[in-house]
Scaffold this motif. Structure first.
Motif, PDB file in Angstrom:
ATOM      1  N   GLU A 260      -0.273 -22.699   5.582  1.00  0.00           N
ATOM      2  CA  GLU A 260      -0.398 -21.284   6.364  1.00  0.00           C
ATOM      3  C   GLU A 260       0.968 -20.630   6.280  1.00  0.00           C
ATOM      4  O   GLU A 260       0.739 -19.406   6.265  1.00  0.00           O
ATOM      5  N   THR A 261       2.094 -21.351   6.324  1.00  0.00           N
ATOM      6  CA  THR A 261       3.406 -20.755   5.963  1.00  0.00           C
ATOM      7  C   THR A 261       3.401 -20.059   4.604  1.00  0.00           C
ATOM      8  O   THR A 261       3.924 -18.785   4.505  1.00  0.00           O
ATOM      9  N   MET A 262       3.193 -20.548   3.633  1.00  0.00           N
ATOM     10  CA  MET A 262       3.288 -19.960   2.217  1.00  0.00           C
ATOM     11  C   MET A 262       2.273 -19.130   2.056  1.00  0.00           C
ATOM     12  O   MET A 262       2.704 -17.746   1.494  1.00  0.00           O
ATOM     13  N   TYR A 263       1.029 -19.037   2.766  1.00  0.00           N
ATOM     14  CA  TYR A 263       0.132 -18.116   2.622  1.00  0.00           C
ATOM     15  C   TYR A 263       0.549 -16.594   3.330  1.00  0.00           C
ATOM     16  O   TYR A 263       0.599 -15.549   2.869  1.00  0.00           O
ATOM     17  N   LEU A 264       1.156 -16.855   4.839  1.00  0.00           N
ATOM     18  CA  LEU A 264       1.744 -15.892   5.256  1.00  0.00           C
ATOM     19  C   LEU A 264       2.703 -15.100   4.966  1.00  0.00           C
ATOM     20  O   LEU A 264       2.985 -13.935   4.652  1.00  0.00           O
ATOM     21  N   ILE A 265       3.690 -15.735   4.335  1.00  0.00           N
ATOM     22  CA  ILE A 265       4.928 -15.333   3.704  1.00  0.00           C
ATOM     23  C   ILE A 265       4.388 -14.554   2.442  1.00  0.00           C
ATOM     24  O   ILE A 265       4.952 -13.438   2.034  1.00  0.00           O
ATOM     25  N   ARG A 266       3.658 -15.061   1.577  1.00  0.00           N
ATOM     26  CA  ARG A 266       3.285 -14.300   0.166  1.00  0.00           C
ATOM     27  C   ARG A 266       2.634 -12.976   0.804  1.00  0.00           C
ATOM     28  O   ARG A 266       2.793 -12.105  -0.111  1.00  0.00           O
ATOM     29  N   HIS A 267       1.594 -12.981   1.713  1.00  0.00           N
ATOM     30  CA  HIS A 267       0.862 -12.007   2.007  1.00  0.00           C
ATOM     31  C   HIS A 267       1.715 -10.794   2.863  1.00  0.00           C
ATOM     32  O   HIS A 267       1.285  -9.803   3.082  1.00  0.00           O
TER      33      HIS A 267
ATOM     34  N   LYS B  29      15.781 -16.170  11.751  1.00  0.00           N
ATOM     35  CA  LYS B  29      14.900 -16.551  13.231  1.00  0.00           C
ATOM     36  C   LYS B  29      15.116 -15.246  14.186  1.00  0.00           C
ATOM     37  O   LYS B  29      14.476 -14.965  14.967  1.00  0.00           O
ATOM     38  N   GLU B  30      16.443 -14.821  14.064  1.00  0.00           N
ATOM     39  CA  GLU B  30      16.776 -13.493  15.157  1.00  0.00           C
ATOM     40  C   GLU B  30      15.891 -12.363  14.805  1.00  0.00           C
ATOM     41  O   GLU B  30      15.457 -11.663  15.582  1.00  0.00           O
ATOM     42  N   LEU B  31      15.541 -12.044  13.549  1.00  0.00           N
ATOM     43  CA  LEU B  31      14.479 -10.885  13.280  1.00  0.00           C
ATOM     44  C   LEU B  31      13.151 -11.295  13.724  1.00  0.00           C
ATOM     45  O   LEU B  31      12.307 -10.260  14.106  1.00  0.00           O
ATOM     46  N   LEU B  32      12.780 -12.567  13.982  1.00  0.00           N
ATOM     47  CA  LEU B  32      11.447 -12.820  14.320  1.00  0.00           C
ATOM     48  C   LEU B  32      11.015 -13.066  15.676  1.00  0.00           C
ATOM     49  O   LEU B  32       9.810 -13.359  16.258  1.00  0.00           O
TER      50      LEU B  32
ATOM     51  N   ILE C 247      11.605 -21.461   6.844  1.00  0.00           N
ATOM     52  CA  ILE C 247      11.807 -22.446   7.970  1.00  0.00           C
ATOM     53  C   ILE C 247      11.956 -21.543   9.226  1.00  0.00           C
ATOM     54  O   ILE C 247      11.424 -21.940  10.400  1.00  0.00           O
ATOM     55  N   ALA C 248      12.372 -20.241   9.079  1.00  0.00           N
ATOM     56  CA  ALA C 248      12.200 -19.357  10.102  1.00  0.00           C
ATOM     57  C   ALA C 248      10.977 -19.022  10.584  1.00  0.00           C
ATOM     58  O   ALA C 248      10.430 -19.153  11.663  1.00  0.00           O
ATOM     59  N   PHE C 249       9.940 -18.924   9.506  1.00  0.00           N
ATOM     60  CA  PHE C 249       8.351 -18.643   9.697  1.00  0.00           C
ATOM     61  C   PHE C 249       7.899 -19.953  10.395  1.00  0.00           C
ATOM     62  O   PHE C 249       7.120 -19.748  11.535  1.00  0.00           O
ATOM     63  N   VAL C 250       8.131 -21.073  10.032  1.00  0.00           N
ATOM     64  CA  VAL C 250       7.205 -22.241  10.298  1.00  0.00           C
ATOM     65  C   VAL C 250       7.650 -22.742  11.810  1.00  0.00           C
ATOM     66  O   VAL C 250       7.024 -23.209  12.689  1.00  0.00           O
ATOM     67  N   ASP C 251       9.155 -22.362  12.167  1.00  0.00           N
ATOM     68  CA  ASP C 251       9.635 -22.697  13.589  1.00  0.00           C
ATOM     69  C   ASP C 251       9.255 -21.663  14.564  1.00  0.00           C
ATOM     70  O   ASP C 251       9.101 -22.013  15.581  1.00  0.00           O
TER      71      ASP C 251
ATOM     72  N   ASP D 152      -1.512 -19.197  13.189  1.00  0.00           N
ATOM     73  CA  ASP D 152      -2.851 -19.002  13.396  1.00  0.00           C
ATOM     74  C   ASP D 152      -3.160 -17.764  13.583  1.00  0.00           C
ATOM     75  O   ASP D 152      -3.963 -16.727  13.316  1.00  0.00           O
ATOM     76  N   SER D 153      -1.966 -17.096  14.445  1.00  0.00           N
ATOM     77  CA  SER D 153      -2.402 -15.555  14.989  1.00  0.00           C
ATOM     78  C   SER D 153      -0.736 -15.007  14.843  1.00  0.00           C
ATOM     79  O   SER D 153      -0.309 -14.600  15.960  1.00  0.00           O
ATOM     80  N   PRO D 154      -0.447 -14.598  13.812  1.00  0.00           N
ATOM     81  CA  PRO D 154       0.970 -14.021  13.605  1.00  0.00           C
ATOM     82  C   PRO D 154       0.936 -12.708  14.059  1.00  0.00           C
ATOM     83  O   PRO D 154      -0.109 -11.662  13.883  1.00  0.00           O
ATOM     84  N   ASP D 155       1.828 -12.382  14.800  1.00  0.00           N
ATOM     85  CA  ASP D 155       2.073 -10.965  15.281  1.00  0.00           C
ATOM     86  C   ASP D 155       3.548 -10.480  14.959  1.00  0.00           C
ATOM     87  O   ASP D 155       4.371 -10.223  15.615  1.00  0.00           O
ATOM     88  N   LEU D 156       3.472  -9.668  13.585  1.00  0.00           N
ATOM     89  CA  LEU D 156       4.821  -9.382  12.956  1.00  0.00           C
ATOM     90  C   LEU D 156       4.890  -7.930  12.865  1.00  0.00           C
ATOM     91  O   LEU D 156       3.981  -7.085  12.581  1.00  0.00           O
ATOM     92  N   PRO D 157       5.968  -7.383  13.351  1.00  0.00           N
ATOM     93  CA  PRO D 157       6.179  -5.768  13.408  1.00  0.00           C
ATOM     94  C   PRO D 157       6.102  -5.373  11.718  1.00  0.00           C
ATOM     95  O   PRO D 157       6.531  -5.905  10.895  1.00  0.00           O
ATOM     96  N   ASN D 158       5.613  -3.988  11.722  1.00  0.00           N
ATOM     97  CA  ASN D 158       5.843  -3.453  10.487  1.00  0.00           C
ATOM     98  C   ASN D 158       7.117  -3.327   9.796  1.00  0.00           C
ATOM     99  O   ASN D 158       7.136  -3.321   8.348  1.00  0.00           O
ATOM    100  N   SER D 159       8.037  -3.574  10.558  1.00  0.00           N
ATOM    101  CA  SER D 159       9.263  -3.291  10.370  1.00  0.00           C
ATOM    102  C   SER D 159      10.134  -4.513   9.345  1.00  0.00           C
ATOM    103  O   SER D 159      11.367  -4.600   9.205  1.00  0.00           O
ATOM    104  N   VAL D 160       9.350  -5.725   9.750  1.00  0.00           N
ATOM    105  CA  VAL D 160      10.115  -6.934   9.478  1.00  0.00           C
ATOM    106  C   VAL D 160      10.431  -7.080   8.137  1.00  0.00           C
ATOM    107  O   VAL D 160      11.603  -7.683   7.661  1.00  0.00           O
ATOM    108  N   VAL D 161       9.782  -6.691   6.894  1.00  0.00           N
ATOM    109  CA  VAL D 161      10.087  -6.745   5.587  1.00  0.00           C
ATOM    110  C   VAL D 161      11.410  -6.046   5.381  1.00  0.00           C
ATOM    111  O   VAL D 161      12.440  -6.633   4.930  1.00  0.00           O
ATOM    112  N   GLN D 162      11.484  -4.704   5.925  1.00  0.00           N
ATOM    113  CA  GLN D 162      12.837  -3.867   5.580  1.00  0.00           C
ATOM    114  C   GLN D 162      14.209  -4.591   6.400  1.00  0.00           C
ATOM    115  O   GLN D 162      15.012  -4.950   5.808  1.00  0.00           O
ATOM    116  N   GLU D 163      13.687  -5.092   7.428  1.00  0.00           N
ATOM    117  CA  GLU D 163      14.869  -5.854   8.283  1.00  0.00           C
ATOM    118  C   GLU D 163      15.234  -6.917   7.636  1.00  0.00           C
ATOM    119  O   GLU D 163      16.435  -7.275   7.803  1.00  0.00           O
TER     120      GLU D 163
END
Length: 372
Positions: A271-278, A368-371, A316-320, A325-336
């Motif tokens: 799930e971590t690899m899927y979420l990071i890739r997408h 981790k600080e970004l997430l 590691i930041a993602f999995v921790d 199952d229900s990620p809630d990531l801001p639209n700005s996360v990639v640029q940050e």
């Protein structure tokens, strides 16, 4: 100008003359040493290169043989028919594998002490005669695959074959050793997860021909999966001794986990690899640097499509921290996240001696600080 028919005849003739006849055989090491002793196998034909392994490299081969790690096939040429009796003339010459056979022969003839052994350190300084009886038996009975090439080949053809086959020294990669030593359900799991499609894409491995990738051949992809589990769940805080030993200890520990715990590991990784890739794209683990544009502006430029230290930081930041199952990531996360590469300390943490404890800790916690 010759006709197509004439060219085909010439082509058939060349193919017939140059087709190599071979036979697969296996010899145990005791037999190989005896054949070399009796000059049945000649170790140094004229087309072989002059390079010789040092004791440390030879010892690492002996270590892999003791640990039953596969070694490359030896290629020998049958120069004289087995039914012929010709005194003082070798029956076989070595086309590829001279360094391996020389290392084996020197050690089993008590002409070389072991040194630089990484796993079987207790054997360093030992000659063959010093080994305990069970290890002597294991080495004597260990077999090596040989490909015997027909005696009809002329020397130039043998040379051509050698040039095509010769791949240099056998290097025991850290994960290959772990794979041989720490056998168990976790070891099986990480080899399975290394074939995960999202992971392979992120790792820049060609899905059409993954086996041709050096990362796959050397099990570096499997080591990355191990790295993921060894560092996750804040385990990077326990990184006190060397990184190699840290990973090996994790292998040993995780092989004792229950089937239920391993299934949780599997789910988290996939799930971590899927979420990071997408979220970040196929090159999520790329490394960037800052280039100056004019007096004030800065621009990020890509240095590599994959970087193991960046893999640590993001995965590691993602999995921790992220609810997979229900990620809630801001639209700005990639640029940050990309902006982190503009921070000198973060860039330094994914450069140079990247397995230093403080660097590992800093880069993971920076993401981790970004997430949070």
């Amino acid at each position: 100008m010759s006709s197509i028919k004439e060219q085909l005849v010439i082509l058939q003739q060349i193919a017939k003359e140059r087709t190599v006849k071979t036979q697969n055989i296996e010899y145990d090491l005791e037999t190989l040493v005896k054949k070399i002793d009796k000059n049945i196998i000649k170790l140094d034909p004229e087309y072989q290169r002059n390079h010789r392994w040092d004791n440390q490299l030879s010892s690492r081969l002996i270590e892999s043989l003791i640990l039953n790690i596969p070694v490359p096939t030896i290629y020998i040429s049958q120069d004289i028919d087995v039914d012929e009796e010709v005194e003082d003339v070798p029956r076989y010459s070595v086309i590829d594998g001279q360094q391996r056979l020389t290392a084996i022969y020197n050690f089993m003839s008590n002409n070389m002490p072991l040194e630089g052994m990484e796993v079987l350190k207790l054997l360093n300084g030992s000659f063959y005669k010093d080994l305990p009886p069970f290890l002597i038996r294991r080495l004597e009975e260990r077999t090596i695959k040989c490909l015997r090439i027909d005696s009809t080949l002329d020397p130039q053809v043998k040379y051509d074959i050698f040039e095509r086959l010769n791949s240099g020294s056998v290097k025991l990669e850290a994960q290959e050793l772990r794979n041989a030593i720490y056998r168990g359900p976790f070891n099986k799991l990480i080899k399975e997860l290394a074939e995960n499609v999202d992971f392979r894409v992120l790792n820049q491995i060609n899905l059409k021909d993954p086996e041709s990738a050096k990362k796959v051949q050397k099990m570096e992809d499997v080591e990355l999966v191990l790295r993921f589990f060894a560092l996750h769940n804040n385990r990077y805080e326990n990184l006190k001794k060397g990184f190699k030993a840290f990973l090996s200890d994790a292998m040993k520990e995780f092989n004792l986990l229950s089937e239920q715990e391993l299934m949780k590991f599997k789910k988290d990784f996939i799930e971590t690899m899927y979420l990071i890739r997408h979220t970040f794209g196929d090159k999520a683990f790329a490394k960037y640097r800052v280039d100056k544009v004019g007096h004030e502006q800065e621009k990020l430029s890509k240095m590599s499509n994959f970087n193991a230290a960046v893999f640590d930081a993001l995965s590691i930041a993602f999995v921790d921290l992220v609810n997979l199952d229900s990620p809630d990531l801001p639209n700005s996360v990639v640029q940050e996240y990309l902006d982190l590469f503009k921070d000198k300390r973060f860039f330094d943490s994914v450069s140079g001696s990247v397995n230093d404890r403080e660097k590992v800790k800093y880069r993971i916690e920076a993401v981790k600080e970004l997430l949070k």
